[in-house]
Design a protein around this motif. Structure first.
Motif, PDB file in Angstrom:
ATOM      1  N   ASN A   1      -8.827  -1.264   3.988  1.00  0.00           N
ATOM      2  CA  ASN A   1      -9.266  -1.521   2.613  1.00  0.00           C
ATOM      3  C   ASN A   1     -10.793  -1.452   2.507  1.00  0.00           C
ATOM      4  OD1 ASN A   1      -8.412  -2.409  -0.149  1.00  0.00           O
ATOM      5  ND2 ASN A   1      -9.696  -4.161   0.345  1.00  0.00           N
ATOM      6  N   ASP A   2     -11.472  -2.014   3.498  1.00  0.00           N
ATOM      7  CA  ASP A   2     -12.939  -1.979   3.499  1.00  0.00           C
ATOM      8  C   ASP A   2     -13.457  -0.541   3.621  1.00  0.00           C
ATOM      9  OD1 ASP A   2     -12.995  -4.716   3.303  1.00  0.00           O
ATOM     10  OD2 ASP A   2     -13.458  -5.076   5.422  1.00  0.00           O
ATOM     11  N   ALA A   3     -12.664   0.311   4.278  1.00  0.00           N
ATOM     12  CA  ALA A   3     -13.033   1.728   4.412  1.00  0.00           C
ATOM     13  C   ALA A   3     -12.644   2.532   3.174  1.00  0.00           C
ATOM     14  CB  ALA A   3     -12.367   2.323   5.655  1.00  0.00           C
ATOM     15  N   LYS A   4     -12.061   1.835   2.195  1.00  0.00           N
ATOM     16  CA  LYS A   4     -11.654   2.445   0.914  1.00  0.00           C
ATOM     17  C   LYS A   4     -10.613   3.565   1.109  1.00  0.00           C
ATOM     18  CE  LYS A   4     -16.034   1.325  -1.392  1.00  0.00           C
ATOM     19  NZ  LYS A   4     -15.621  -0.066  -1.448  1.00  0.00           N
ATOM     20  N   ILE A   5      -9.655   3.313   2.004  1.00  0.00           N
ATOM     21  CA  ILE A   5      -8.554   4.257   2.233  1.00  0.00           C
ATOM     22  C   ILE A   5      -7.276   3.660   1.649  1.00  0.00           C
ATOM     23  CG2 ILE A   5      -7.164   5.455   3.967  1.00  0.00           C
ATOM     24  CD1 ILE A   5      -9.577   5.259   5.872  1.00  0.00           C
ATOM     25  N   PRO A   6      -6.711   4.267   0.610  1.00  0.00           N
ATOM     26  CA  PRO A   6      -5.476   3.745   0.032  1.00  0.00           C
ATOM     27  C   PRO A   6      -4.302   3.903   1.003  1.00  0.00           C
ATOM     28  CG  PRO A   6      -6.555   5.312  -1.452  1.00  0.00           C
ATOM     29  CD  PRO A   6      -7.220   5.435  -0.118  1.00  0.00           C
ATOM     30  N   VAL A   7      -3.365   2.966   0.944  1.00  0.00           N
ATOM     31  CA  VAL A   7      -2.157   3.014   1.759  1.00  0.00           C
ATOM     32  C   VAL A   7      -0.946   3.009   0.823  1.00  0.00           C
ATOM     33  CG1 VAL A   7      -0.752   1.853   3.509  1.00  0.00           C
ATOM     34  CG2 VAL A   7      -3.257   1.773   3.662  1.00  0.00           C
ATOM     35  N   TYR A   8      -0.057   3.978   1.002  1.00  0.00           N
ATOM     36  CA  TYR A   8       1.175   4.063   0.216  1.00  0.00           C
ATOM     37  C   TYR A   8       2.345   3.872   1.173  1.00  0.00           C
ATOM     38  CZ  TYR A   8      -2.142   6.223  -2.987  1.00  0.00           C
ATOM     39  OH  TYR A   8      -3.246   6.470  -3.777  1.00  0.00           O
ATOM     40  N   LEU A   9       3.282   3.014   0.805  1.00  0.00           N
ATOM     41  CA  LEU A   9       4.370   2.737   1.734  1.00  0.00           C
ATOM     42  C   LEU A   9       5.699   2.521   1.023  1.00  0.00           C
ATOM     43  CD1 LEU A   9       4.826  -0.518   1.333  1.00  0.00           C
ATOM     44  CD2 LEU A   9       3.066  -0.752   3.055  1.00  0.00           C
TER      45      LEU A   9
ATOM     46  N   GLY B   1      -3.664  -6.371  -2.475  1.00  0.00           N
ATOM     47  CA  GLY B   1      -4.437  -5.172  -2.779  1.00  0.00           C
ATOM     48  C   GLY B   1      -4.619  -4.243  -1.595  1.00  0.00           C
ATOM     49  N   PHE B   2      -3.827  -4.465  -0.519  1.00  0.00           N
ATOM     50  CA  PHE B   2      -3.985  -3.672   0.695  1.00  0.00           C
ATOM     51  C   PHE B   2      -3.108  -2.432   0.728  1.00  0.00           C
ATOM     52  CE2 PHE B   2      -5.349  -7.680   3.229  1.00  0.00           C
ATOM     53  CZ  PHE B   2      -6.641  -7.560   2.738  1.00  0.00           C
ATOM     54  N   CYS B   3      -2.145  -2.314  -0.181  1.00  0.00           N
ATOM     55  CA  CYS B   3      -1.256  -1.152  -0.164  1.00  0.00           C
ATOM     56  C   CYS B   3      -0.576  -1.017  -1.521  1.00  0.00           C
ATOM     57  CB  CYS B   3      -0.201  -1.284   0.943  1.00  0.00           C
ATOM     58  SG  CYS B   3       0.978  -2.620   0.647  1.00  0.00           S
ATOM     59  N   LYS B   4       0.131   0.085  -1.678  1.00  0.00           N
ATOM     60  CA  LYS B   4       0.930   0.338  -2.874  1.00  0.00           C
ATOM     61  C   LYS B   4       2.340   0.720  -2.429  1.00  0.00           C
ATOM     62  CE  LYS B   4       2.161   1.585  -7.097  1.00  0.00           C
ATOM     63  NZ  LYS B   4       2.457   0.582  -8.121  1.00  0.00           N
ATOM     64  N   ASN B   5       3.318  -0.083  -2.811  1.00  0.00           N
ATOM     65  CA  ASN B   5       4.711   0.262  -2.527  1.00  0.00           C
ATOM     66  C   ASN B   5       5.154   1.277  -3.583  1.00  0.00           C
ATOM     67  OD1 ASN B   5       7.479   0.389  -2.081  1.00  0.00           O
ATOM     68  ND2 ASN B   5       7.669  -1.787  -1.639  1.00  0.00           N
ATOM     69  N   VAL B   6       5.478   2.490  -3.154  1.00  0.00           N
ATOM     70  CA  VAL B   6       5.789   3.555  -4.110  1.00  0.00           C
ATOM     71  C   VAL B   6       7.281   3.607  -4.472  1.00  0.00           C
ATOM     72  CG1 VAL B   6       3.809   4.954  -3.446  1.00  0.00           C
ATOM     73  CG2 VAL B   6       5.990   5.313  -2.287  1.00  0.00           C
ATOM     74  N   GLU B   7       8.052   2.617  -4.022  1.00  0.00           N
ATOM     75  CA  GLU B   7       9.455   2.517  -4.457  1.00  0.00           C
ATOM     76  C   GLU B   7       9.469   2.150  -5.945  1.00  0.00           C
ATOM     77  OE1 GLU B   7      13.149  -0.624  -4.144  1.00  0.00           O
ATOM     78  OE2 GLU B   7      11.740  -0.534  -2.479  1.00  0.00           O
TER      79      GLU B   7
END
Length: 211
Positions: A71-79, A101-107
Motif C-alpha cells: 500500500n505504501d508503494a501505491k500498488i493496488p491489489v485485486y483478489l 484499504g489494502f486490497c479490492k475483492n473483485v467478487e
C-alpha cells in the motif's frame, strides 16, 4: 505497457510445523518484495491467500504488515477468495483487509431471474477485472457455467479459483471447459498447485502455482 503480478495459493498459515510455516511466509515476503522492487502496476491474488477463512492472529499481523508495504508503494491489489479462504457466510478476513484499504475483492455479481450470473467488473484504469470465488468441494464449477459479462471492454481480466479441463485430462474430476468461460484477454487462475500456461486465440490462461 501494463506490468502486473499474478499470485495464487499462498495458503498463509497452512503448516502446523513452526519451521515450515515460517518458510511459507518468507516465500510470500520475497514475492511482495519483488513486486515492489519491479514496480508492478498492480497485483492479482487468485484465491487462497490464507489457508482458512479465519487465520490466526499472528498470521494476520504478519500479513497486514506485508500489505502495508504494498500500500505504501501505491500498488493496488485485486483478489478473490479461494476454496480455503472462502466462507459460505460471505464473511472472511479478506473483508478486513479490504476495509483497511489494502486490497479490492473483485467478487461482484448479480443472480438473474433465469439463474444466470451477471458479473460486474472492477476497473484498473481501462482494464476490466472480473472475479468469481472458489468454493468448497468445487461447487463453483457449476456456477461458472452460468456466469457472463454484460459489457465488452478493450482489456479484460477474469479471476477464478477452479480447475479447468486442460489440467485434469482424462481424470474423472469436476472441471470447467475454458472455451465456455466468458471471453477475456487474461484468465488469472488459482487452485491447481502447479505452474500451467496455455493460449487460445488472443486469450491467455495461467495458473502461477503456489508461492
Amino acid at each position: 505497457m501494463v506490468k502486473f503480478a499474478h499470485l495464487a495459493d499462498c495458503h498463509l498459515g497452512c503448516w502446523r510445523q513452526e519451521e515450515l510455516q515460517k518458510l511459507n511466509f518468507q516465500s510470500f515476503q520475497k514475492i511482495i518484495e519483488r513486486c515492489i522492487s519491479e514496480k508492478v502496476d498492480f497485483i492479482l491474488l487468485a484465491g487462497d491467500l490464507f489457508d482458512s477463512a479465519y487465520p490466526s492472529i499472528e498470521i494476520l499481523k504478519d500479513s497486514f504488515a506485508e500489505f502495508k508495504k504494498v500500500n505504501d508503494a501505491k500498488i493496488p491489489v485485486y483478489l478473490i477468495a479461494g476454496s480455503h479462504d472462502f466462507s459460505a457466510s460471505g464473511k472472511t478476513f479478506l473483508d478486513v483487509l479490504e476495509k483497511s484499504g489494502f486490497c479490492k475483492n473483485v467478487e461482484n455479481y448479480k443472480i438473474q431471474e433465469d439463474g444466470k450470473i451477471k458479473l460486474i467488473p472492477s476497473f484498473h484504469k481501462d482494464i476490466a477485472i472480473y472475479g468469481y470465488p472458489g468454493k468448497k468441494s468445487g461447487m463453483e464449477v457449476e456456477d461458472l457455467k452460468k456466469v457472463y459479462f454484460d459489457s465488452i471492454n478493450q482489456s479484460t481480466i477474469f479471476m477464478i479459483h477452479t480447475t479447468i479441463k486442460d489440467i485434469v485430462g482424462t481424470i474423472p474430476m469436476n472441471s470447467v471447459e475454458k472455451e465456455k468461460l466468458p471471453l477475456a484477454n487474461y484468465y488469472a487462475m488459482g487452485h491447481i498447485h502447479q505452474r500451467f500456461e496455455t493460449e487460445l486465440s488472443n486469450s491467455k490462461y495461467v495458473y502461477p502455482g503456489p508461492t
